[in-house]
Scaffold this motif. Structure first.
Motif, PDB file in Angstrom:
ATOM      1  N   ILE A   1     -18.640  25.364 -24.721  1.00 22.92           N
ATOM      2  CA  ILE A   1     -19.007  26.724 -25.072  1.00 22.92           C
ATOM      3  C   ILE A   1     -18.165  27.167 -26.262  1.00 22.92           C
ATOM      4  N   ALA A   2     -18.506  28.315 -26.820  1.00 24.61           N
ATOM      5  CA  ALA A   2     -17.673  28.975 -27.814  1.00 24.61           C
ATOM      6  C   ALA A   2     -17.178  30.286 -27.226  1.00 24.61           C
ATOM      7  N   VAL A   3     -15.970  30.669 -27.621  1.00 27.63           N
ATOM      8  CA  VAL A   3     -15.376  31.933 -27.174  1.00 27.63           C
ATOM      9  C   VAL A   3     -14.871  32.683 -28.399  1.00 27.63           C
TER      10      VAL A   3
ATOM     11  N   MET B   1     -28.336  32.895 -36.762  1.00 30.05           N
ATOM     12  CA  MET B   1     -28.026  31.520 -37.133  1.00 30.05           C
ATOM     13  C   MET B   1     -28.944  30.494 -36.473  1.00 30.05           C
ATOM     14  N   GLY B   2     -29.673  30.902 -35.439  1.00 33.14           N
ATOM     15  CA  GLY B   2     -30.588  29.980 -34.779  1.00 33.14           C
ATOM     16  C   GLY B   2     -29.914  28.993 -33.839  1.00 33.14           C
ATOM     17  N   TRP B   3     -28.735  29.335 -33.336  1.00 33.44           N
ATOM     18  CA  TRP B   3     -28.008  28.451 -32.410  1.00 33.44           C
ATOM     19  C   TRP B   3     -28.422  28.735 -30.971  1.00 33.44           C
ATOM     20  N   HIS B   4     -28.180  27.758 -30.091  1.00 32.12           N
ATOM     21  CA  HIS B   4     -28.494  27.957 -28.680  1.00 32.12           C
ATOM     22  C   HIS B   4     -27.340  27.599 -27.743  1.00 32.12           C
TER      23      HIS B   4
ATOM     24  N   TRP C   1     -18.732  24.664 -38.351  1.00 32.92           N
ATOM     25  CA  TRP C   1     -18.462  23.817 -37.186  1.00 32.92           C
ATOM     26  C   TRP C   1     -19.535  23.992 -36.124  1.00 32.92           C
ATOM     27  N   ALA C   2     -19.986  25.231 -35.928  1.00 31.14           N
ATOM     28  CA  ALA C   2     -21.023  25.489 -34.925  1.00 31.14           C
ATOM     29  C   ALA C   2     -22.317  24.761 -35.263  1.00 31.14           C
TER      30      ALA C   2
END
Length: 234
Positions: free
Chosen positions: A111-113, A128-131, A92-93
């Motif tokens: 945001i994610a928590v 994962m290379g997410w920002h 999902w991210a």
């Protein structure tokens, strides 16, 4: 099964497609009505103070709105004793990582928590290379209050309140999305939450898979095939 699929002329294909298009348009109108009903739900006041840790240090729930009035929280499954985030939440991210800049233009912060300590979140996010902004609720009641983390007692009894019903939640952390609104006085309200398959429509590649001949091709087993994006082919 695909080898025996019905094949017709172009004229008949267009006729069949137009017939399905009428159903698709009706579904779109029903979805619009459902979206309106979702926005018309009563709100729940959030009066408890929560303090999260993230890339900006300690922040309250109010501060996480980041100057906007609407906040979307992805409840990302990552227990404090895990070494990596849930592969399905990671799926999902991958979907929402690139869209947040667009949401920001509509007065929305996303945001994610997770409950894992921020150091673990940061390390995994780098892998994962997410920002997107990801904060830790470790040491707070946030995950438990919003029914995406469960106590040892609930796990032992296999009975917890998840997805608006008492049930066996499965793992000790679960997925979901919650939406919040902050009014001009700084008061915060929960306006919506959805869990389990309720987040299905938020996964873009699933929507594309639903278009292709084999569909999701899961054979009733659910997303057994999903891996973290750096683990396919291993």
């Amino acid at each position: 099964m695909l080898a025996r699929h019905k094949v017709v002329s172009s004229k008949k294909w267009i006729a069949a497609r137009k017939k399905l298009l009428a159903r698709e348009k009706a579904f779109t109108r029903l979805r619009d009505k459902l979206s309106k009903a979702r926005r018309e739900l009563p709100w729940e006041a959030v009066t408890k103070e929560y303090v999260f840790e993230g890339p900006s240090g300690k922040e309250t729930l109010r501060e996480l709105f980041d100057g906007r009035s609407q906040l979307v929280v992805y409840h990302f499954m990552f227990s404090p004793d895990w070494n990596a985030g849930c592969p399905h939440c990671s799926h999902w991210a991958d979907n929402f990582n690139g869209i947040i800049v667009h949401l920001n233009q509509r007065d929305v912060t996303m945001i994610a928590v997770s409950r894992a300590p921020y150091a673990k979140l940061s390390a995994y996010q780098q892998r994962m290379g997410w920002h997107f902004k990801w904060v830790s609720s470790f040491g707070t009641d946030f995950n438990f209050d919003f029914r995406v983390s469960f106590t040892p007692e609930e796990m032992k009894a296999k009975k917890a309140f998840y997805n608006f019903a008492l049930q066996d939640p499965g793992p000790s952390e679960r997925e979901g999305v919650s939406v919040f609104y902050k009014d001009p006085k700084g008061r915060v309200f929960r306006t919506y939450s959805t869990f389990a398959r309720g987040i299905d429509m938020l996964n873009v590649d699933y929507q594309y898979l639903d278009l292709v001949p084999k569909g999701r091709d899961e054979g009733g087993r659910g997303p057994f095939w999903v891996r973290r994006h750096d683990e396919y082919g291993r």
